[in-house]
Enzyme design. Structure first.
Site, PDB file in Angstrom:
ATOM      1  CD  GLU A 117      -2.898  -1.273   2.322  1.00  0.00           C
ATOM      2  OE1 GLU A 117      -4.039  -1.656   2.080  1.00  0.00           O
ATOM      3  OE2 GLU A 117      -2.522  -0.954   3.472  1.00  0.00           O
TER       4      GLU A 117
HETATM    5  C1  TNX Z   1      -4.446  -4.064   4.643  1.00  0.00           C
HETATM    6  S1  TNX Z   1      -2.675  -6.479   4.679  1.00  0.00           S
HETATM    7  C2  TNX Z   1      -3.208  -3.799   5.194  1.00  0.00           C
HETATM    8  C3  TNX Z   1      -3.129  -3.401   6.609  1.00  0.00           C
HETATM    9  C4  TNX Z   1      -4.486  -3.226   7.213  1.00  0.00           C
HETATM   10  C5  TNX Z   1      -5.392  -4.359   6.779  1.00  0.00           C
HETATM   11  C6  TNX Z   1      -6.747  -4.343   7.429  1.00  0.00           C
HETATM   12  C7  TNX Z   1      -1.673  -5.383   4.376  1.00  0.00           C
HETATM   13  C8  TNX Z   1      -0.409  -5.826   3.870  1.00  0.00           C
HETATM   14  N1  TNX Z   1      -2.024  -4.105   4.561  1.00  0.00           N
HETATM   15  O1  TNX Z   1      -2.344  -2.242   6.734  1.00  0.00           O
HETATM   16  O2  TNX Z   1      -4.361  -3.206   8.594  1.00  0.00           O
HETATM   17  O3  TNX Z   1      -5.533  -4.303   5.400  1.00  0.00           O
HETATM   18  O4  TNX Z   1      -7.426  -5.565   7.228  1.00  0.00           O
END
Ligand code: TNX
Length: 533
Positions: free
Chosen positions: A330
């Protein structure tokens, strides 16, 4: 029942083999062992029972005495073998370094009326046998106070057991909410009970930096604390001493700790402490809102790499395991698109775009970790713009990333949010605790149905699937009791997915065994979610 029906039933029982036989007789172990055969008389543990363990098995012997002590009130001695006759029978923990058949984590456990005979090639195998033994005993063994009037009987049985996967993981996000080291040890204990062996400790986030770094004190002085909406200061962190303590504890439970230091995204807490590492220069507050944040480390600034290498140089020696997780998920490209330094880097390095800049970022870190004898693992976004040479992939946005990496001959850990996100709700009731952004709940049965090796992989590619893990993001989860509610019993479903053989998977039987475990949770005073409600 008429005679023909009895005969047919007997035939079915013979054909289904020892596993069914054991199930019918209630040998209730989670994760289901590979082979279970019922035979002969059982053994009763009494105050006169001796634990025999020596050399590298000694510590596991002491551990077993500690497991059996509180509920029985017995202080069972742990001794080396003398060959002298004993009154109360033996629990023998024997290491046989030559026994290749059991692998590095397998064990055999035989119960006769004379005692309990445990064998393994490694102390880890002995330890897992002890976990099995704990579950073979009456559930009262899990009480922390002496329970009178229980016959501590283990039925006559022969078990041989080896795990299916080497990476049997649980993750915990201590960034969104902080959990102290006592709870982290308890979490590791719960994992070990179900033969899970890898603890992924998510130590840095937009909402909090949780690990002391001596060279950059502001990371914890500033980055570990936030002012929540109600005006309250919230936070906390682990000193390096705390971390060492947890790692030593985990080792005694045969759990490897994999730290995660997030980059280039999910880094607002670090930027609040050192805004010069961002593209805009800040200032920033440690974040109090969830979601994906646009401010990330500047990829054009050399200081970012110096900083991260300094941080990793302090983190690496704290964690003896092979892997270091660097996040990589992300990462919005907005700031990099508008940043002169980042654009300069793209030009100078001949990169196509910001995705390749992310890949450049990870490659540099990968090279640094490799030089230092560590392996990099990151979320599946690290595939974008080209995967760094030494990197392994943790597949979370479904299995696509994991499949692509395995097909490239890279190691993979499966943690898809379709099945293994234990922050998701367990039902769609309005008051059910947990995240809803996935759009659907993840009940126990869905976890149990997960198969870590995708059908499209060849055998050679499938060998790159190291295993799977459950992720516990903590945006909606603030207390230890809430964490337990999210992982008990879903973690037990996972344990069977990663430890037991695929062929033996049987939801109804698992469900029966899980309900037995609820009795133990009750005795231990642990919050859990009864999946039948
Ligand atoms: C996505 S899973 C994210 C997290 C969040 C999560 C909530 C991932 C690698 N990144 O930063 O906490 O979704 O479900």
């Amino acid at each position: 029942m008429n005679r023909i029906a009895t005969f047919v039933l007997m035939l079915i029982a013979v054909a289904a083999g020892p596993l069914l036989d054991a199930r019918a007789q209630g040998v209730d172990v989670i994760p289901q062992p590979q082979q279970v055969e019922i035979h002969g008389d059982g053994f009763v543990v009494t105050a006169d029972t001796l634990i025999i363990a020596e050399g590298a098995g000694r510590e596991v012997g002491e551990y077993l005495a500690g497991v059996l002590g509180p509920a029985t009130g017995y202080e069972l001695p742990v001794r080396a073998h003398t060959g002298d006759p004993v009154i109360g029978g033996l629990i023998l923990l024997e290491l046989d370094a030559q026994d290749e058949g059991l692998g590095d984590e397998g064990y055999s456990l035989e119960v006769t009326d004379r005692g309990i005979d445990i064998r393994a090639k490694t102390p880890a195998g002995l330890f897992y046998a002890c976990q099995t033994l704990r579950q073979l005993l009456p559930i009262e063994i899990d009480s922390d106070q002496v329970v009178e009037g229980v016959l501590w009987e283990v039925r006559g049985v022969m078990i041989e057991d080896v795990p299916r996967f080497g990476w049997r993981g649980m993750h915990l996000d201590v960034g969104r909410h902080f959990f102290d080291k006592a709870f982290v040890k308890h979490y590791i204990d719960l994992m070990a009970r179900y033969k899970l062996n890898t603890f992924h400790w998510h130590l840095t986030e937009d909402q909090g930096w949780r690990v002391e770094i001596k060279k950059y004190p502001l990371l914890t002085e500033v980055g570990a604390w936030r002012t929540d909406g109600d005006g309250e200061r919230y936070g906390g962190y682990y000193t390096q001493e705390d971390i060492r303590e947890v790692v030593v504890y985990a080792k005694s439970r045969f759990v490897t700790v994999v730290p995660e230091i997030e980059m280039p995204g999910h880094s607002v807490a670090a930027l609040a402490a050192y805004p010069g590492l961002s593209c805009t220069g800040g200032p920033f507050d440690v974040s109090t809102t969830w979601g994906v944040h646009k401010d990330v480390y500047c990829a054009g600034n050399e200081q970012t790499f110096e900083f991260l290498q300094d941080v990793l140089a302090e983190v690496m020696p704290l964690f003896p395991g092979a892997y270091l997780h660097i996040g990589g998920d992300e990462v919005p490209k907005d700031r990099w698109e508008a940043c002169e330094k980042c654009q300069g880097r793209i030009k100078a390095e001949g990169l196509k775009d910001e995705h390749e800049l992310q890949s450049y970022f990870i490659r540099r870190i990968d090279a640094f970790l490799t030089q230092n004898g560590k392996k990099l693992i990151g979320w599946d976004e690290i595939l974008e713009g080209g995967l760094a040479p030494g990197a392994a992939v943790m597949s979370w946005r479904g299995e696509k990333g994991g499949i692509a990496a395995a097909q490239m001959g890279r190691d993979v850990v499966m943690a898809p949010y379709s099945h293994l996100y234990f922050d998701f709700q367990q039902s769609d009731e309005a008051d059910e605790l947990g995240a809803t952004w996935g759009g659907y709940p993840i009940p126990l049965e869905l976890v149990y149905s997960y198969e870590p090796v995708p059908a499209e992989l060849s055998d050679e590619e499938a060998a790159h699937i190291l295993g799977a893990q459950g992720n516990v993001w903590t945006e909606p989860i603030a207390t230890p009791a809430q964490v337990r509610y999210m992982i008990l019993p879903r973690m037990l479903g996972l344990s069977e997915v990663v430890w037991s053989q695929k062929e033996g998977r049987d939801w109804e039987d698992f469900e029966r065994r899980v309900v037995g475990e609820y009795g133990r949770f009750g005795l231990m005073g642990l919050s859990y979610r009864d999946h039948r409600e």
